[in-house]
Design an enzyme around this catalytic site. Structure first.
Site, PDB file in Angstrom:
ATOM      1  N   GLY A 173       0.837  -1.199   0.000  1.00  0.00           N
ATOM      2  CA  GLY A 173       0.000   0.000   0.000  1.00  0.00           C
ATOM      3  C   GLY A 173       0.867   1.242   0.000  1.00  0.00           C
TER       4      GLY A 173
ATOM      5  N   GLN B 242       3.063   9.901   0.874  1.00  0.00           N
ATOM      6  CA  GLN B 242       4.350   9.227   1.085  1.00  0.00           C
ATOM      7  C   GLN B 242       5.359   9.525  -0.027  1.00  0.00           C
ATOM      8  OE1 GLN B 242       2.273   5.286   2.034  1.00  0.00           O
ATOM      9  NE2 GLN B 242       4.149   5.141   3.257  1.00  0.00           N
TER      10      GLN B 242
ATOM     11  N   CYS C 291       5.509  -0.152   7.302  1.00  0.00           N
ATOM     12  CA  CYS C 291       5.189   1.035   6.504  1.00  0.00           C
ATOM     13  C   CYS C 291       6.412   1.405   5.678  1.00  0.00           C
ATOM     14  CB  CYS C 291       4.813   2.183   7.437  1.00  0.00           C
ATOM     15  SG  CYS C 291       4.400   3.706   6.565  1.00  0.00           S
ATOM     16  N   LEU C 292       6.186   1.721   4.399  1.00  0.00           N
ATOM     17  CA  LEU C 292       7.317   2.071   3.535  1.00  0.00           C
ATOM     18  C   LEU C 292       8.017   3.347   4.016  1.00  0.00           C
ATOM     19  CD1 LEU C 292       5.849   1.240   0.007  1.00  0.00           C
ATOM     20  CD2 LEU C 292       7.456  -0.103   1.379  1.00  0.00           C
TER      21      LEU C 292
ATOM     22  N   HIS D 102      -4.847   1.616   7.365  1.00  0.00           N
ATOM     23  CA  HIS D 102      -3.471   2.133   7.482  1.00  0.00           C
ATOM     24  C   HIS D 102      -3.242   3.273   6.478  1.00  0.00           C
ATOM     25  CE1 HIS D 102       1.078   1.296   7.805  1.00  0.00           C
ATOM     26  NE2 HIS D 102       0.966   2.149   6.803  1.00  0.00           N
ATOM     27  N   GLU D 103      -3.674   3.057   5.233  1.00  0.00           N
ATOM     28  CA  GLU D 103      -3.432   4.060   4.186  1.00  0.00           C
ATOM     29  C   GLU D 103      -4.317   5.286   4.365  1.00  0.00           C
ATOM     30  OE1 GLU D 103      -0.820   3.691   2.522  1.00  0.00           O
ATOM     31  OE2 GLU D 103      -0.522   1.580   2.982  1.00  0.00           O
TER      32      GLU D 103
ATOM     33  N   HIS E 241      -2.844   7.628   6.710  1.00  0.00           N
ATOM     34  CA  HIS E 241      -1.810   8.489   6.117  1.00  0.00           C
ATOM     35  C   HIS E 241      -2.414   9.792   5.587  1.00  0.00           C
ATOM     36  CE1 HIS E 241       2.019   6.397   6.153  1.00  0.00           C
ATOM     37  NE2 HIS E 241       1.499   5.287   5.664  1.00  0.00           N
TER      38      HIS E 241
HETATM   39 ZN    ZN Z   1       2.314   3.387   5.737  1.00  0.00          ZN
END
Ligand code: ZN
Length: 172
Positions: A46, A51, A94-95, A136-137, A140
């Site tokens: 995701g 991000q 998380c990236l 989660h996304e 963000h």
């Molecule tokens: Zn994340």
């Protein structure tokens, strides 16, 4: 398609609240494709536009199993319209917080209203990994990170570690 650099904790950009998208046009579709390419390259399941430094309410997800055909999903202006009382726990990563994982408890099922890549309104009823990933996304887009859902002590430790790494300009 272009792979974009991913913004890493503690960059304050990650705390910005993203603005709604007013028009789904070819530029936006190109951005969605770049986000997918960036996510697959990372690799991750995701990615939210913030991000890669773009504070717009769009995210991409692919929770298909490794080895199965890709199932890219694009959510524009996603909104959780229902969530279950039932909860589930997943180990999240998380990236933007590389190589850090922690268990997070969230509603097990969510219903999400959004636009798809073509600007068409869709309603997604998600459970399992997709439900967790969507929450989660969407977090963000509101400047919230998964470490906000863990204990304060653990959160402060991970923020300290990443702040130190950012200051030294080096890798973790
Ligand atoms: Zn994340």
């Amino acid at each position: 398609m272009t792979i974009k650099p991913i913004i890493i904790l503690p960059d304050p950009i990650l705390r910005q609240v993203s603005a709604p998208i007013e028009r789904v046009d070819t530029d936006l579709q190109k951005l969605a494709d770049d986000m997918l390419e960036t996510m697959y390259d990372a690799p991750g399941i995701g990615l939210a536009a913030i991000q890669i430094g773009i504070p717009r309410r769009m995210l991409v997800i692919d929770v298909s199993r490794e080895g199965d055909p890709r199932e890219p999903l694009v959510f524009i202006n996603p909104e959780i319209i229902a969530s279950s009382d039932e909860r589930s726990v997943y180990e999240e990563g998380c990236l933007s917080i590389p190589d850090y994982y922690a268990e997070v408890e969230r509603p097990a099922k969510v219903t999400v209203k959004s636009l798809d890549r073509d600007g068409k309104e869709i309603v997604t009823e998600a459970d399992g990994l997709l439900a967790t990933c969507l929450q989660h996304e969407i977090d963000h887009l509101n400047g919230v990170l998964f470490i906000d859902h863990i204990s304060r002590l653990k959160r402060e430790m991970v923020i300290k570690k990443f702040t130190k790494a950012a200051k030294s300009g080096g890798k973790l």
